[in-house]
Each structure stands twice: as structure tokens, then as C-alpha cells.
Design a protein around this motif. Structure first.
Motif, PDB file in Angstrom:
ATOM      1  N   SER A   1       1.544  11.103  27.928  1.00 43.81           N
ATOM      2  CA  SER A   1       1.149  12.540  27.514  1.00 43.81           C
ATOM      3  C   SER A   1       0.309  12.505  26.143  1.00 43.81           C
ATOM      4  CB  SER A   1       2.554  13.325  27.230  1.00 43.81           C
ATOM      5  OG  SER A   1       3.200  12.548  25.982  1.00 43.81           O
ATOM      6  N   LEU A   2       0.205  11.344  25.720  1.00 42.95           N
ATOM      7  CA  LEU A   2      -0.746  11.130  24.651  1.00 42.95           C
ATOM      8  C   LEU A   2      -2.044  10.429  24.972  1.00 42.95           C
ATOM      9  CD1 LEU A   2       2.025  10.070  21.998  1.00 42.95           C
ATOM     10  CD2 LEU A   2       0.822  12.345  22.112  1.00 42.95           C
TER      11      LEU A   2
ATOM     12  N   SER B   1      -2.096   7.814  18.270  1.00 43.28           N
ATOM     13  CA  SER B   1      -2.774   6.707  18.817  1.00 43.28           C
ATOM     14  C   SER B   1      -1.696   5.518  18.569  1.00 43.28           C
ATOM     15  CB  SER B   1      -3.879   6.053  18.119  1.00 43.28           C
ATOM     16  OG  SER B   1      -3.824   5.934  16.713  1.00 43.28           O
ATOM     17  N   ILE B   2      -0.733   5.368  17.394  1.00 45.51           N
ATOM     18  CA  ILE B   2       0.030   4.432  17.259  1.00 45.51           C
ATOM     19  C   ILE B   2       1.490   4.876  17.971  1.00 45.51           C
ATOM     20  CG2 ILE B   2       1.347   3.320  15.513  1.00 45.51           C
ATOM     21  CD1 ILE B   2      -0.912   3.572  13.487  1.00 45.51           C
ATOM     22  N   LYS B   3       1.509   6.250  18.133  1.00 49.29           N
ATOM     23  CA  LYS B   3       2.710   6.548  18.543  1.00 49.29           C
ATOM     24  C   LYS B   3       2.786   6.334  20.258  1.00 49.29           C
ATOM     25  CE  LYS B   3       4.398  10.360  17.266  1.00 49.29           C
ATOM     26  NZ  LYS B   3       4.335  11.860  17.347  1.00 49.29           N
ATOM     27  N   LYS B   4       1.724   6.357  20.714  1.00 49.43           N
ATOM     28  CA  LYS B   4       1.426   6.173  22.290  1.00 49.43           C
ATOM     29  C   LYS B   4       1.472   4.522  22.548  1.00 49.43           C
ATOM     30  CE  LYS B   4      -2.838   5.342  23.357  1.00 49.43           C
ATOM     31  NZ  LYS B   4      -4.271   5.549  23.588  1.00 49.43           N
ATOM     32  N   GLU B   5       0.970   3.672  21.527  1.00 48.12           N
ATOM     33  CA  GLU B   5       1.448   2.188  21.450  1.00 48.12           C
ATOM     34  C   GLU B   5       2.819   2.059  21.533  1.00 48.12           C
ATOM     35  OE1 GLU B   5       0.321  -1.911  18.899  1.00 48.12           O
ATOM     36  OE2 GLU B   5      -0.826   0.095  18.614  1.00 48.12           O
ATOM     37  N   TYR B   6       3.633   2.571  20.484  1.00 48.85           N
ATOM     38  CA  TYR B   6       5.091   2.536  20.422  1.00 48.85           C
ATOM     39  C   TYR B   6       5.875   2.792  21.839  1.00 48.85           C
ATOM     40  CZ  TYR B   6       9.555   3.630  19.043  1.00 48.85           C
ATOM     41  OH  TYR B   6      11.209   3.668  18.784  1.00 48.85           O
ATOM     42  N   TYR B   7       5.279   3.859  22.458  1.00 51.45           N
ATOM     43  CA  TYR B   7       6.148   4.345  23.647  1.00 51.45           C
ATOM     44  C   TYR B   7       5.719   3.362  24.636  1.00 51.45           C
ATOM     45  CZ  TYR B   7       7.145   8.963  21.583  1.00 51.45           C
ATOM     46  OH  TYR B   7       7.574   9.940  20.847  1.00 51.45           O
ATOM     47  N   PHE B   8       4.411   2.707  24.870  1.00 48.74           N
ATOM     48  CA  PHE B   8       4.109   1.737  25.933  1.00 48.74           C
ATOM     49  C   PHE B   8       4.859   0.409  25.779  1.00 48.74           C
ATOM     50  CE2 PHE B   8      -0.222   4.024  27.110  1.00 48.74           C
ATOM     51  CZ  PHE B   8       0.386   4.181  27.902  1.00 48.74           C
ATOM     52  N   LEU B   9       5.110   0.190  24.220  1.00 52.63           N
ATOM     53  CA  LEU B   9       5.729  -1.112  24.012  1.00 52.63           C
ATOM     54  C   LEU B   9       7.383  -0.974  24.433  1.00 52.63           C
ATOM     55  CD1 LEU B   9       5.793  -3.847  23.178  1.00 52.63           C
ATOM     56  CD2 LEU B   9       6.023  -3.067  20.826  1.00 52.63           C
TER      57      LEU B   9
ATOM     58  N   LEU C   1       0.807  -0.976  -0.006  1.00 49.72           N
ATOM     59  CA  LEU C   1       0.102  -0.092   0.246  1.00 49.72           C
ATOM     60  C   LEU C   1       0.895   1.241  -0.052  1.00 49.72           C
ATOM     61  CD1 LEU C   1      -2.571  -1.159   2.692  1.00 49.72           C
ATOM     62  CD2 LEU C   1      -3.241  -0.523   0.297  1.00 49.72           C
ATOM     63  N   LYS C   2       2.060   1.061   0.267  1.00 53.27           N
ATOM     64  CA  LYS C   2       3.224   2.039   0.144  1.00 53.27           C
ATOM     65  C   LYS C   2       2.701   3.154   1.401  1.00 53.27           C
ATOM     66  CE  LYS C   2       4.288   1.896  -4.782  1.00 53.27           C
ATOM     67  NZ  LYS C   2       4.474   2.343  -5.918  1.00 53.27           N
ATOM     68  N   ASP C   3       2.199   2.646   2.437  1.00 52.87           N
ATOM     69  CA  ASP C   3       1.752   3.473   3.471  1.00 52.87           C
ATOM     70  C   ASP C   3       2.830   3.288   4.695  1.00 52.87           C
ATOM     71  OD1 ASP C   3       0.522   4.327   5.683  1.00 52.87           O
ATOM     72  OD2 ASP C   3      -1.453   3.796   4.839  1.00 52.87           O
ATOM     73  N   PRO C   4       3.759   4.191   5.233  1.00 50.76           N
ATOM     74  CA  PRO C   4       4.606   4.104   6.042  1.00 50.76           C
ATOM     75  C   PRO C   4       4.033   3.819   7.383  1.00 50.76           C
ATOM     76  CG  PRO C   4       4.560   6.306   5.135  1.00 50.76           C
ATOM     77  CD  PRO C   4       3.894   5.567   4.589  1.00 50.76           C
ATOM     78  N   VAL C   5       2.801   4.474   7.479  1.00 47.46           N
ATOM     79  CA  VAL C   5       2.270   4.319   8.991  1.00 47.46           C
ATOM     80  C   VAL C   5       1.850   2.681   9.071  1.00 47.46           C
ATOM     81  CG1 VAL C   5       0.215   4.791  10.407  1.00 47.46           C
ATOM     82  CG2 VAL C   5       1.469   6.734   9.259  1.00 47.46           C
ATOM     83  N   LYS C   6       1.417   2.226   8.236  1.00 45.20           N
ATOM     84  CA  LYS C   6       0.962   0.695   8.166  1.00 45.20           C
ATOM     85  C   LYS C   6       2.050  -0.200   8.426  1.00 45.20           C
ATOM     86  CE  LYS C   6      -3.703   0.835   6.010  1.00 45.20           C
ATOM     87  NZ  LYS C   6      -4.020   2.179   6.344  1.00 45.20           N
TER      88      LYS C   6
ATOM     89  N   ASN D   1       9.977   4.574  12.460  1.00 46.34           N
ATOM     90  CA  ASN D   1       9.987   6.156  12.006  1.00 46.34           C
ATOM     91  C   ASN D   1       8.788   6.940  12.851  1.00 46.34           C
ATOM     92  OD1 ASN D   1      10.340   8.919  11.609  1.00 46.34           O
ATOM     93  ND2 ASN D   1      10.213   8.718   9.479  1.00 46.34           N
ATOM     94  N   VAL D   2       9.400   7.210  14.278  1.00 50.67           N
ATOM     95  CA  VAL D   2       8.056   7.689  15.117  1.00 50.67           C
ATOM     96  C   VAL D   2       7.456   9.077  14.539  1.00 50.67           C
ATOM     97  CG1 VAL D   2       7.837   8.229  17.538  1.00 50.67           C
ATOM     98  CG2 VAL D   2       9.572   6.699  17.026  1.00 50.67           C
ATOM     99  N   ARG D   3       8.249   9.890  13.984  1.00 47.10           N
ATOM    100  CA  ARG D   3       7.751  11.013  13.795  1.00 47.10           C
ATOM    101  C   ARG D   3       6.570  11.058  12.635  1.00 47.10           C
ATOM    102  NH1 ARG D   3      13.147  12.018  13.028  1.00 47.10           N
ATOM    103  NH2 ARG D   3      13.034  11.576  10.658  1.00 47.10           N
TER     104      ARG D   3
END
Length: 533
Positions: free
Chosen positions: A181-182, A139-147, A98-103, A132-134
């Protein structure tokens, strides 16, 4: 004095209440274990529906497939390591299509969760470091930090090193703060991670209050219940309140079963605490359940972790059984020795009485008038009376000891709940024991081979088929070939087991084979071909 008795009564009542609470929790968890397959079947039903939905036409959108892979991953992530790993890979693959960096990043984060669940810290960091967190939404950034926070906390628990553990906890706290914070302050995850942070920072009282408030004021899922109560149990373990920790782990293990969570550690931790308290029996049951879950989940590191503890508990269970056998053997040996001593003293007394009677006869026959002889005779009579009294007193003492020892052994057996051994001591009935042995063999064999009688009779014409009596499960004909089906082909051994002569067994086998529809040389092969359940 009255206050002292009231205090004793209060302590006794609290102890009884605590034990009844433990028994109720234990019974309830065992009931959930018995229903485990039912909960797993419900999850598998949901999974099958999703997998059926994957049978999309060729022109189906990659986005639709990505969505289905994500849902399948969510079902598998705490259920089956290999499947979750597979669908995390598919999420990344279709994110690239899908060329979707978020996915793509979402797929890497899910991969990190799976790797962490299996104890693969390096691989977890490798996956998370490529994100790439930026570019991520909150919602996904929060999941990344928790993990990341959970990874560092788990690594700190794994290392338990004076230098590195504080470093990992510090890094985890930074990630926790970024995730909080998120987050929505009223959400479960916000309150839970605040409590976890307090716990890891050594603020146990504050962490306990926060997590207890979370349990009492939020409607949470089974999985959230398991996570929260497991974390609370860590606080009570650190405070050396093992009973309360066990109570919480009962709740956590039960919630894991209801949510079909296989990668959780609640059952493992419960087994360890019960083992620490000396409850080897229940610890062995639960460590086996933990191994069953770890095997089902499929992560090698998880199985190694459980195996290390399983070997310790299993070893102590074997030692406990062996110790009980050793004690019973000692009691039996002492009882036998005491009986032998009684027999020995009875024999000695008998010999002495015979000698005294012989001496008395000789003295009477001599009929001497000498005073010396009379004195000797009187002396001999006196010795005779004293020996008889002495030996009979001695026998009485040994009989009393034997009776006392027998009652002590019986009491010990009752205490250990070995009622059948008491029956063995008091009334040995070989015929009844032999019949019961055969009945138990028949039941056990027919549990493994429930169709054995029908399959056996299928080898004969109707007039030669074998029908056990109404009070039998198997008769001798069937029992001989049941033993052969179990792999016992030695005729001498079969004869010994069934208590027949070897010739009798040969005659039975020859008669039965001669009536069969199958050739004699092929008959035993046909018996071995009968399938178990």
C-alpha cells in the motif's frame, strides 16, 4: 511407424539440446566462480573508499558519520555478517547521539535484516518489535513491513509445520499488503512481493507469470536478478520441473557472484538439486563454493545449514570413488584369477602329456605281440588324442575369455576415462612410470617450494652449488632434501622412495653436508627453514 520415428527423433533432439544448454550454463557458472575474487575486489575497493572517508576530524558532524555508517552497512549486509552487524550498531548509536528516533528505528530495521540473514528469527523479532512504526516516514515504514513479511515467510519455510506454517504465511501476507500500500505499483519491489505472496498462497501459475514478466519487462540489478530467479526456481521445484529450476539457479548463482553476495542460498540450492539428480561431481563443487561463501559471510547458522548438506554430498562422493575402486579391484581380481586358471590348466595338461608319453614309451618297449596289449596301446593313443584335444580346446576357450575380458575391461576403462589404466594393462613400463613419478613429485614440490633450488644453493659456495640437468627439475641431491623438507627424515624410507640403498643415502647426505657453509648439525634445520609459497 514414420510418426513413431519422428517422435523418437524429436525427443532425442530435445534431450541433446537440453544437455547442451546445461553444459553451457555449467561452463559459464564455473567461469564466474573463477572470477569471484575479482568481483569481491571491486566491492572491497568501494568499501575501502568509504572507510577512508570515516577518518573525519573530531568536529565532524554525527549526521555525516551516520550517513557513512549507513553506506558501509549497505555494502556489507550481504557480504560480511560481522561488519554489517557492527555498522548496524553504529547506526543506532549515532541515531541516539543525534536524538533522531527515525534514524534509531532505521538502525534497528537494518539490524533485523542482518539477524534474519543469519537465521536468527527470535533476535530478528526482538529488534523489529522495538521499532515505533508510527513515527516512520513511508519509505522506511515500507521497508519495515517488507522485512517482517520476509521474516514470517522464512520462518514458515524453516518450520514446515502443518499448524504454524499457515499462521506465519497469513501474518506475512498482512505485512506484504501493508508494504504494498506504500509502494509504487511500477517498482520492482511491488511486483516481486506480489509474486512472492502468490507463491506462498499456492497460486503458482499466477506467481510464475508475474515473476517472468518482472524479468522480461524491468531493468534489474544483479542482486534483484538473483532474488527473482531463485524465487522462480521454487515454483519449478514444487512443480517437479527440476531441469528448469536448475537453469534458473545457474542464473541466480552467477548473479550472486557478480554482486558479491555471500549470504544467498542459490549455490546451496543448486548443489542440492544436482545431488538429487545424481550429479555428485558438480554438486560437490557447488556445495564447497556455498561453504566458502558461508564461511566468508561469517554467520554461524548459515555455516551449519551448509555443513549439514556438505557432509551428505561429500559422503556420497567418497562412496562413489570407493565404489569405482571396488569395481576396478574386482575386475583386476577376476583377471588375475582367470590368468591363474589358465596357468593351472596348462600345468595339468603338461603333466598329463608327460604321463601319456611315459606310458607310450613303456608300451613300445614291451613290444608284446598280444592283441590285448595292442588294444590297450590303441586305447591309450585314443585317450592321448582326446586329452590333448580337450585340454587345448579348454585352453583356447580360456584364452578367448581372457581376451574378451581384457577388451571389456579396456572398454570399461575408456568409458570411465581411466586411460592410464589401459596403458598399465597393455604395456607396463616401470622405468617410464618411475621417471614420471619423480617428475610429478618434482613439479608438485616446486609448486609448493618454487625457490627451493635457489635457497638450497645459498647454503653452499658457488663451486659446490647443485644445478639440475636441462631435462630435470630436481636431481637426486635435491630430491633427498626435498623429502626431508616435506617431513620425511627416516633414511630407510627415503632410500625406499628413491630406490637406493640406505648406505647410498647416508653417503649422499654426508657428502652434501660436508660441502655446505652451514654446520652439519644445523644443515637439516636450514633446509626445514626454507619457506613455501
Amino acid at each position: 511407424m514414420r510418426f513413431k520415428w519422428l517422435l523418437v527423433l524429436l525427443i532425442t533432439s530435445l534431450s541433446t539440446y537440453a544437455q547442451s544448454g546445461f553444459d553451457a550454463s555449467l561452463r559459464q557458472l564455473n567461469e564466474r566462480i573463477a572470477e569471484k575474487d575479482q568481483y569481491d575486489q571491486e566491492k572491497n575497493t568501494r568499501i575501502n573508499k568509504l572507510q577512508n572517508a570515516l577518518e573525519l576530524p573530531e568536529n565532524a558532524s554525527a549526521a555525516k558519520k551516520y550517513e557513512l555508517y549507513t553506506r558501509l552497512y549497505e555494502e556489507y549486509k550481504s557480504f560480511n555478517y560481522d561488519k554489517a552487524f557492527f555498522y548496524a550498531q553504529r547506526m543506532q548509536e549515532y541515531g541516539r547521539k543525534l536524538k533522531d528516533p527515525v534514524k534509531i528505528a532505521k538502525g534497528k530495521i537494518t539490524m533485523g535484516f542482518i539477524l534474519l540473514s543469519s537465521g536468527m528469527f527470535k533476535e530478528t523479532f526482538d529488534s523489529l518489535n522495538t521499532v515505533n512504526v508510527r513515527i516512520l516516514p513511508d519509505s522506511i515504514k515500507k521497508e519495515y513491513y517488507f522485512l517482517n513479511a520476509r521474516t514470517y515467510y522464512d520462518l514458515a519455510d524453516f518450520d514446515k509445520d502443518k499448524y504454524y506454517t499457515p499462521v506465519y504465511i497469513s501474518k506475512a501476507s498482512l505485512y506484504i499488503d501493508s508494504a504494498l500500500s506504500l509502494s509504487n505499483p511500477s517498482a520492482y519491489e511491488y511486483q516481486y512481493y506480489l509474486g512472492l505472496k502468490d507463491l506462498k498462497m499456492g497460486k503458482n501459475d499466477q506467481a510464475e507469470k508475474r515473476l517472468m514478466k518482472l524479468l522480461n519487462s524491468h531493468t534489474i540489478s544483479n542482486h534483484q536478478m538473483a532474488v527473482t530467479t531463485s524465487t522462480l526456481s521454487d515454483i519449478y521445484i514444487q512443480n517437479n520441473n527440476i531441469d528448469e529450476a536448475i537453469r534458473l539457479l545457474f542464473t541466480a548463482a552467477e548473479a550472486d557472484i557478480k554482486s558479491s553476495t555471500k549470504e544467498a542460498a542459490a549455490m546451496l540450492n543448486l548443489a542440492q538439486l544436482l545431488h538429487k539428480k545424481g550429479d555428485i561431481k558438480n554438486a560437490f563443487v557447488f556445495i564447497n563454493e556455498a561453504m566458502r561463501d558461508a564461511t566468508y559471510y561469517g554467520a554461524r547458522q548459515r555455516k551449519l545449514q551448509v555443513s549439514a548438506i556438505l557432509m551428505v554430498i561429500a559422503g556420497e562422493k567418497v562412496n562413489s570413488v570407493e565404489e569405482q575402486r571396488r569395481i576396478l579391484f574386482i575386475y583386476a581380481a577376476l583377471l588375475t584369477l582367470l590368468a591363474a586358471m589358465v596357468i593351472l590348466f596348462a600345468f595339468i595338461i603338461s603333466r598329463q602329456l608327460k604321463k601319456l608319453r611315459k606310458a607310450d614309451k613303456i608300451i613300445v618297449q614291451t613290444n608284446t605281440s598280444l592283441q590285448e596289449t595292442i588294444n590297450k596301446l590303441n586305447e591309450a593313443e585314443k585317450i592321448k588324442e582326446e586329452y590333448i584335444g580337450y585340454y587345448f580346446n579348454l585352453i583356447s576357450e580360456y584364452i578367448a575369455k581372457l581376451d574378451q575380458f581384457k577388451r571389456a575391461v579396456n572398454n570399461k576403462i575408456v568409458t570411465r576415462k581411466f586411460d592410464d589404466m589401459q596403458m598399465l594393462v597393455n604395456n607396463i613400463n616401470l622405468k617410464k612410470e618411475r621417471d614420471e613419478l619423480f617428475l610429478n613429485f618434482d613439479k608438485a614440490f616446486l609448486t609448493l617450494f618454487p625457490n627451493f633450488v635457489e635457497a638450497f644453493n645459498a647454503l653452499f659456495a658457488a663451486e659446490h652449488q647443485t644445478k639440475p640437468a636441462a631435462d630435470q627439475l630436481l636431481n637426486t641431491d635435491l630430491r633427498i632434501f626435498a623429502l626431508i623438507r616435506l617431513g620425511i627424515h627416516d633414511t630407510e624410507k627415503i632410500a625406499s622412495i628413491l630406490e637406493y640403498s640406505i648406505n647410498t643415502i647416508y653417503n649422499y647426505k654426508a657428502r652434501i653436508k660436508g660441502r655446505s657453509l652451514v654446520a652439519n648439525d644445523d644443515f637439516e634445520a636450514a633446509i626445514l627453514a626454507i619457506k613455501a609459497v
